[in-house]
Write a protein that holds these residues in place. Structure first.
Motif, mmCIF file in Angstrom:
data_model
loop_
_atom_site.group_PDB
_atom_site.id
_atom_site.type_symbol
_atom_site.label_atom_id
_atom_site.label_comp_id
_atom_site.label_asym_id
_atom_site.label_seq_id
_atom_site.Cartn_x
_atom_site.Cartn_y
_atom_site.Cartn_z
ATOM 1 N N CYS A 42 0.854 -1.185 0.000
ATOM 2 C CA CYS A 42 0.000 0.000 0.000
ATOM 3 C C CYS A 42 0.893 1.239 0.000
ATOM 4 N N SER A 43 0.589 2.184 -0.859
ATOM 5 C CA SER A 43 1.418 3.391 -0.956
ATOM 6 C C SER A 43 1.229 4.314 0.247
ATOM 7 N N ARG A 44 0.200 4.059 1.046
ATOM 8 C CA ARG A 44 -0.049 4.896 2.228
ATOM 9 C C ARG A 44 0.594 4.346 3.492
ATOM 10 N N CYS A 45 0.403 3.042 3.767
ATOM 11 C CA CYS A 45 0.859 2.477 5.043
ATOM 12 C C CYS A 45 1.970 1.440 4.898
ATOM 13 N N ASP A 46 2.313 1.077 3.664
ATOM 14 C CA ASP A 46 3.365 0.101 3.363
ATOM 15 C C ASP A 46 3.012 -1.315 3.819
ATOM 16 N N GLY A 47 1.736 -1.576 4.069
ATOM 17 C CA GLY A 47 1.286 -2.910 4.474
ATOM 18 C C GLY A 47 0.528 -3.573 3.346
ATOM 19 N N GLY A 48 -0.087 -4.704 3.681
ATOM 20 C CA GLY A 48 -0.984 -5.361 2.750
ATOM 21 C C GLY A 48 -0.339 -6.217 1.687
ATOM 22 N N THR A 49 0.878 -6.710 1.924
ATOM 23 C CA THR A 49 1.508 -7.610 0.956
ATOM 24 C C THR A 49 1.905 -8.901 1.656
ATOM 25 N N ILE A 50 2.392 -9.851 0.885
ATOM 26 C CA ILE A 50 2.874 -11.104 1.451
ATOM 27 C C ILE A 50 3.991 -10.800 2.449
ATOM 28 N N GLY A 51 3.897 -11.349 3.633
ATOM 29 C CA GLY A 51 4.949 -11.176 4.635
ATOM 30 C C GLY A 51 4.921 -9.851 5.370
ATOM 31 N N ARG A 52 3.922 -9.029 5.141
ATOM 32 C CA ARG A 52 3.797 -7.754 5.871
ATOM 33 C C ARG A 52 2.474 -7.733 6.607
ATOM 34 N N ARG A 53 2.328 -6.744 7.456
ATOM 35 C CA ARG A 53 1.074 -6.606 8.190
ATOM 36 C C ARG A 53 -0.061 -6.232 7.229
ATOM 37 N N GLU A 54 -1.290 -6.397 7.689
ATOM 38 C CA GLU A 54 -2.456 -6.025 6.896
ATOM 39 C C GLU A 54 -2.427 -4.524 6.609
ATOM 40 N N CYS A 55 -3.039 -4.112 5.539
ATOM 41 C CA CYS A 55 -3.176 -2.698 5.211
ATOM 42 C C CYS A 55 -4.051 -2.057 6.281
ATOM 43 N N CYS B 227 -5.077 1.164 6.182
ATOM 44 C CA CYS B 227 -5.706 2.366 5.641
ATOM 45 C C CYS B 227 -7.221 2.212 5.539
ATOM 46 N N SER B 228 -7.881 3.325 5.484
ATOM 47 C CA SER B 228 -9.318 3.329 5.241
ATOM 48 C C SER B 228 -9.556 2.915 3.801
ATOM 49 N N VAL B 229 -10.590 2.129 3.566
ATOM 50 C CA VAL B 229 -10.876 1.676 2.209
ATOM 51 C C VAL B 229 -11.888 2.573 1.504
ATOM 52 N N THR B 230 -12.116 3.777 2.056
ATOM 53 C CA THR B 230 -13.098 4.657 1.425
ATOM 54 C C THR B 230 -12.625 5.171 0.076
ATOM 55 N N SER B 231 -11.332 5.304 -0.092
ATOM 56 C CA SER B 231 -10.819 5.689 -1.412
ATOM 57 C C SER B 231 -9.603 4.820 -1.724
ATOM 58 N N ALA B 232 -9.592 4.233 -2.877
ATOM 59 C CA ALA B 232 -8.523 3.315 -3.245
ATOM 60 C C ALA B 232 -7.226 4.068 -3.526
ATOM 61 N N ALA B 233 -6.141 3.576 -2.952
ATOM 62 C CA ALA B 233 -4.824 4.168 -3.191
ATOM 63 C C ALA B 233 -4.315 3.740 -4.562
ATOM 64 N N GLU B 234 -3.449 4.560 -5.123
ATOM 65 C CA GLU B 234 -2.825 4.196 -6.389
ATOM 66 C C GLU B 234 -1.604 3.339 -6.107
ATOM 67 N N HIS B 235 -1.465 2.264 -6.865
ATOM 68 C CA HIS B 235 -0.330 1.352 -6.748
ATOM 69 C C HIS B 235 0.458 1.378 -8.049
ATOM 70 N N THR B 236 1.684 0.894 -7.973
ATOM 71 C CA THR B 236 2.553 0.882 -9.142
ATOM 72 C C THR B 236 3.112 -0.513 -9.358
ATOM 73 N N MET B 237 3.051 -0.970 -10.592
ATOM 74 C CA MET B 237 3.621 -2.259 -10.971
ATOM 75 C C MET B 237 4.525 -2.021 -12.178
ATOM 76 N N VAL B 238 5.635 -2.717 -12.212
ATOM 77 C CA VAL B 238 6.569 -2.591 -13.327
ATOM 78 C C VAL B 238 6.466 -3.834 -14.199
ATOM 79 N N ILE B 239 6.310 -3.628 -15.487
ATOM 80 C CA ILE B 239 6.364 -4.724 -16.449
ATOM 81 C C ILE B 239 7.761 -4.682 -17.054
ATOM 82 N N ALA B 240 8.473 -5.791 -16.931
ATOM 83 C CA ALA B 240 9.883 -5.799 -17.314
ATOM 84 C C ALA B 240 10.199 -6.939 -18.265
ATOM 85 N N ARG B 241 11.232 -6.731 -19.040
ATOM 86 C CA ARG B 241 11.822 -7.824 -19.814
ATOM 87 C C ARG B 241 12.918 -8.418 -18.926
#
Length: 159
Positions: free
Chosen positions: A38-51, A53-67
Motif C-alpha cells: 500500500c502506498s499509504r501504510c506500506d502494508g498489505g503484501t505477502i509477509g507484511r502486516r495487513e493494510c 488504511c481506510s478503504v473509502t478511497s482506493a490508493a494508487e499502486h505501481t507495478m513494473v512490467i519488465a523484460r
C-alpha cells in the motif's frame, strides 16, 4: 514516485525472500499485485502486516512490467530453504550450480504446483544481476475494493 525511482526499486535485491538475494518477477499480474505494498501504510503484501488504511478511497499502486533474461535457468520443483534461501545471516546471492555444466546458473524458475512444482502457488522468476532485467513499462492502478460481483458481470460478462 518518479518512473526512474520505481524502475530502480523494481530491480533491487530482496535478501530474505524465498530464493535469497535476488530480483523477483512473476508472469502473473495477479501474483505481482500481491507483492505491491500500500502506498499509504506500506502494508498489505505477502509477509507484511495487513493494510491499515481506510478503504473509502482506493490508493494508487505501481507495478513494473519488465523484460527479464533468464539465461541458463535452474528450475526448482522441490523447495529446500537451506539450498535456495541460505542461512539467516548469509542469504544466497546467486542461483545454485548447474548439475550439467558445473557453472553457476543465471537464474531460478520456481515452478508452481500447476507446472509440476511442490511448493509455490504461482511461478517465480528470480535473477541475481540487475542487468538481467529491463523495466519497460510502469503501470499505475487502483485495486478494486468491495466490488459487487454483479457489477463485474455487467462490465465483463459472465465467466
Amino acid at each position: 514516485r518518479s518512473q526512474a525511482r520505481v524502475s530502480e526499486q523494481a530491480c533491487n535485491r530482496h535478501p530474505s525472500s524465498l530464493f535469497g538475494g535476488g530480483i523477483y518477477f512473476s508472469p502473473s499480474a495477479f501474483r505481482a499485485n500481491m507483492s505491491v505494498p500500500c502506498s499509504r501504510c506500506d502494508g498489505g503484501t505477502i509477509g507484511r502486516r495487513e493494510c491499515s488504511c481506510s478503504v473509502t478511497s482506493a490508493a494508487e499502486h505501481t507495478m513494473v512490467i519488465a523484460r527479464v533474461t533468464l539465461g541458463d535457468a535452474h528450475i526448482c520443483t522441490e523447495y529446500d530453504g537451506v539450498t535456495y534461501k541460505g542461512e539467516i545471516h548469509r542469504p544466497r546471492r546467486r542461483p545454485p550450480l548447474s548439475e550439467e555444466t558445473g557453472h553457476v546458473n543465471d537464474s531460478i524458475i520456481g515452478e508452481s504446483i500447476e507446472n509440476g512444482g511442490t511448493h509455490l502457488t504461482y511461478r517465480e522468476l528470480v535473477v541475481y544481476d540487475r542487468f538481467q532485467c529491463y523495466p519497460e513499462f510502469v503501470v499505475n492502478y487502483q485495486r478494486l475494493v468491495d466490488v459487487d460481483p454483479a457489477a463485474l458481470t455487467a462490465c465483463y460478462g459472465s465467466a
